[in-house]
Design a protein around this motif. Structure first.
Motif, PDB file in Angstrom:
ATOM      1  N   GLU A  11     -33.572  -7.347  10.477  1.00  0.00           N
ATOM      2  CA  GLU A  11     -32.934  -6.687  11.623  1.00  0.00           C
ATOM      3  C   GLU A  11     -31.571  -7.304  11.919  1.00  0.00           C
ATOM      4  OE1 GLU A  11     -33.542  -5.876  16.397  1.00  0.00           O
ATOM      5  OE2 GLU A  11     -35.247  -6.625  15.251  1.00  0.00           O
ATOM      6  N   LEU A  12     -31.503  -8.629  11.922  1.00  0.00           N
ATOM      7  CA  LEU A  12     -30.236  -9.319  12.167  1.00  0.00           C
ATOM      8  C   LEU A  12     -29.188  -8.886  11.151  1.00  0.00           C
ATOM      9  CD1 LEU A  12     -28.446 -11.548  13.473  1.00  0.00           C
ATOM     10  CD2 LEU A  12     -29.427 -13.114  11.798  1.00  0.00           C
ATOM     11  N   GLN A  13     -29.537  -8.921   9.869  1.00  0.00           N
ATOM     12  CA  GLN A  13     -28.557  -8.580   8.838  1.00  0.00           C
ATOM     13  C   GLN A  13     -28.138  -7.119   8.901  1.00  0.00           C
ATOM     14  OE1 GLN A  13     -28.879 -10.771   4.913  1.00  0.00           O
ATOM     15  NE2 GLN A  13     -31.007 -10.855   5.637  1.00  0.00           N
ATOM     16  N   GLY A  14     -29.101  -6.206   9.082  1.00  0.00           N
ATOM     17  CA  GLY A  14     -28.753  -4.792   9.174  1.00  0.00           C
ATOM     18  C   GLY A  14     -27.836  -4.504  10.347  1.00  0.00           C
ATOM     19  N   ARG A  15     -28.154  -5.105  11.488  1.00  0.00           N
ATOM     20  CA  ARG A  15     -27.314  -4.899  12.677  1.00  0.00           C
ATOM     21  C   ARG A  15     -25.941  -5.528  12.498  1.00  0.00           C
ATOM     22  NH1 ARG A  15     -30.343  -6.321  18.067  1.00  0.00           N
ATOM     23  NH2 ARG A  15     -28.343  -5.577  18.852  1.00  0.00           N
ATOM     24  N   TRP A  16     -25.885  -6.737  11.909  1.00  0.00           N
ATOM     25  CA  TRP A  16     -24.593  -7.387  11.714  1.00  0.00           C
ATOM     26  C   TRP A  16     -23.719  -6.597  10.744  1.00  0.00           C
ATOM     27  CZ3 TRP A  16     -21.430  -9.104   7.930  1.00  0.00           C
ATOM     28  CH2 TRP A  16     -20.318  -9.857   8.333  1.00  0.00           C
ATOM     29  N   TRP A  17     -24.287  -6.171   9.597  1.00  0.00           N
ATOM     30  CA  TRP A  17     -23.495  -5.398   8.628  1.00  0.00           C
ATOM     31  C   TRP A  17     -23.022  -4.079   9.243  1.00  0.00           C
ATOM     32  CZ3 TRP A  17     -21.159  -7.092   4.462  1.00  0.00           C
ATOM     33  CH2 TRP A  17     -21.635  -8.244   3.824  1.00  0.00           C
ATOM     34  N   THR A  18     -23.861  -3.440  10.052  1.00  0.00           N
ATOM     35  CA  THR A  18     -23.446  -2.207  10.734  1.00  0.00           C
ATOM     36  C   THR A  18     -22.289  -2.506  11.679  1.00  0.00           C
ATOM     37  OG1 THR A  18     -25.611  -1.169  10.518  1.00  0.00           O
ATOM     38  CG2 THR A  18     -24.223  -0.391  12.347  1.00  0.00           C
ATOM     39  N   ALA A  70     -24.901 -14.917  17.056  1.00  0.00           N
ATOM     40  CA  ALA A  70     -25.397 -14.890  15.676  1.00  0.00           C
ATOM     41  C   ALA A  70     -24.220 -14.706  14.725  1.00  0.00           C
ATOM     42  CB  ALA A  70     -26.407 -13.760  15.488  1.00  0.00           C
ATOM     43  N   ALA A  71     -24.266 -15.431  13.612  1.00  0.00           N
ATOM     44  CA  ALA A  71     -23.173 -15.355  12.641  1.00  0.00           C
ATOM     45  C   ALA A  71     -23.657 -15.693  11.241  1.00  0.00           C
ATOM     46  CB  ALA A  71     -22.057 -16.326  13.031  1.00  0.00           C
ATOM     47  N   PRO A  72     -23.061 -15.047  10.244  1.00  0.00           N
ATOM     48  CA  PRO A  72     -23.325 -15.483   8.878  1.00  0.00           C
ATOM     49  C   PRO A  72     -22.493 -16.730   8.582  1.00  0.00           C
ATOM     50  CG  PRO A  72     -21.761 -13.677   8.855  1.00  0.00           C
ATOM     51  CD  PRO A  72     -22.154 -13.897  10.291  1.00  0.00           C
ATOM     52  N   VAL A  73     -23.061 -17.657   7.845  1.00  0.00           N
ATOM     53  CA  VAL A  73     -22.298 -18.785   7.327  1.00  0.00           C
ATOM     54  C   VAL A  73     -21.600 -18.299   6.057  1.00  0.00           C
ATOM     55  CG1 VAL A  73     -22.452 -21.152   6.449  1.00  0.00           C
ATOM     56  CG2 VAL A  73     -23.951 -20.383   8.325  1.00  0.00           C
ATOM     57  N   ILE A  74     -22.366 -17.618   5.247  1.00  0.00           N
ATOM     58  CA  ILE A  74     -21.862 -16.875   4.084  1.00  0.00           C
ATOM     59  C   ILE A  74     -22.921 -15.826   3.775  1.00  0.00           C
ATOM     60  CG2 ILE A  74     -22.811 -18.502   2.385  1.00  0.00           C
ATOM     61  CD1 ILE A  74     -20.023 -17.853   0.846  1.00  0.00           C
ATOM     62  N   ASN A  75     -22.481 -14.618   3.462  1.00  0.00           N
ATOM     63  CA  ASN A  75     -23.465 -13.547   3.269  1.00  0.00           C
ATOM     64  C   ASN A  75     -22.988 -12.542   2.239  1.00  0.00           C
ATOM     65  OD1 ASN A  75     -21.455 -12.476   4.958  1.00  0.00           O
ATOM     66  ND2 ASN A  75     -22.893 -11.294   6.178  1.00  0.00           N
ATOM     67  N   PHE A  76     -23.944 -11.680   1.857  1.00  0.00           N
ATOM     68  CA  PHE A  76     -23.687 -10.708   0.792  1.00  0.00           C
ATOM     69  C   PHE A  76     -24.596  -9.509   1.020  1.00  0.00           C
ATOM     70  CE2 PHE A  76     -24.474  -8.955  -3.439  1.00  0.00           C
ATOM     71  CZ  PHE A  76     -23.185  -8.857  -3.936  1.00  0.00           C
ATOM     72  N   VAL A  77     -24.126  -8.343   0.634  1.00  0.00           N
ATOM     73  CA  VAL A  77     -24.955  -7.145   0.633  1.00  0.00           C
ATOM     74  C   VAL A  77     -24.780  -6.460  -0.718  1.00  0.00           C
ATOM     75  CG1 VAL A  77     -23.251  -5.602   1.717  1.00  0.00           C
ATOM     76  CG2 VAL A  77     -25.679  -5.124   1.979  1.00  0.00           C
ATOM     77  N   GLY A  78     -25.879  -6.057  -1.316  1.00  0.00           N
ATOM     78  CA  GLY A  78     -25.841  -5.411  -2.628  1.00  0.00           C
ATOM     79  C   GLY A  78     -27.243  -5.025  -3.029  1.00  0.00           C
ATOM     80  N   ASP A  79     -27.582  -5.296  -4.306  1.00  0.00           N
ATOM     81  CA  ASP A  79     -28.956  -5.045  -4.733  1.00  0.00           C
ATOM     82  C   ASP A  79     -29.678  -6.388  -4.887  1.00  0.00           C
ATOM     83  OD1 ASP A  79     -28.374  -6.113  -7.305  1.00  0.00           O
ATOM     84  OD2 ASP A  79     -27.884  -4.143  -8.092  1.00  0.00           O
ATOM     85  N   ARG A  80     -30.972  -6.330  -5.162  1.00  0.00           N
ATOM     86  CA  ARG A  80     -31.789  -7.542  -5.227  1.00  0.00           C
ATOM     87  C   ARG A  80     -31.267  -8.536  -6.278  1.00  0.00           C
ATOM     88  NH1 ARG A  80     -35.594  -8.675  -2.126  1.00  0.00           N
ATOM     89  NH2 ARG A  80     -36.409  -6.830  -1.174  1.00  0.00           N
TER      90      ARG A  80
END
Length: 173
Positions: A11-18, A70-80
């Protein structure tokens, strides 16, 4: 999100990326070089902070009192597979007012993202499902006043650094 309630990682990641994909480059919080876009499209229950597209910035940001951060330190979105590769070399540090905060590791969650046309964050536009991963921090609401938050993250040859000066208003609750 109440002060001590933590969002589940997906939920955190989906909301942050949105949130990050809701603005064009000129007003995008990830592209922001000074903190002027910090308040764009913030949700009512948590205050999101952004990393960078690489490199280091200093931002000053006003945060409403009573809101967790809430914050990413380092993050990525893609495939598994891409997340697995990204996470192999991921490392990061967070200092809040000079004290170490241990980031949480999110190895790969299925997330839903809603992105706006012209945003510099995602290649896709509209609603899509992807895998989100990275190192994250969720902080309870900060005491009113000025706080220093230093975020450093790295994966492979990609690195980010953000020095935030957070000015927290007295809570209106």
């Amino acid at each position: 999100m109440r002060e001590n309630v933590r969002l589940p990682s997906a939920e955190l990641q989906g909301r942050w990326w949105t949130w990050a994909a809701s603005e064009p480059e000129a007003t995008n919080p990830v592209a922001d070089t000074d903190g002027s876009a910090c308040g764009r499209n913030q949700p009512h229950d948590v205050w999101f902070l952004a990393g960078t597209f690489g490199g280091q910035v200093k931002r000053a940001c006003e945060v409403p009192g009573g809101r967790p951060v809430a914050a990413p330190v380092i993050n990525f979105v893609g495939d598994r597979q891409d997340c697995a590769t990204f996470m192999r070399t991921t490392q990061g540090t967070v200092l809040l007012d000079g004290k170490t905060v241990e980031p949480e590791t999110y190895s790969g969650d299925s997330i839903t993202v809603q992105s706006t046309q012209g945003n510099p964050v995602t290649e896709e536009v509209g609603r899509f499902t992807a895998t989100g991963c990275g190192l994250w921090v969720q902080l309870p609401s900060l005491a009113p006043g000025t706080h220093s938050l230093k975020i450093r993250g790295r994966s492979g040859d990609f690195s980010i650094g953000v020095d935030y000066v957070l000015t927290v208003a007295a809570s209106s609750i």
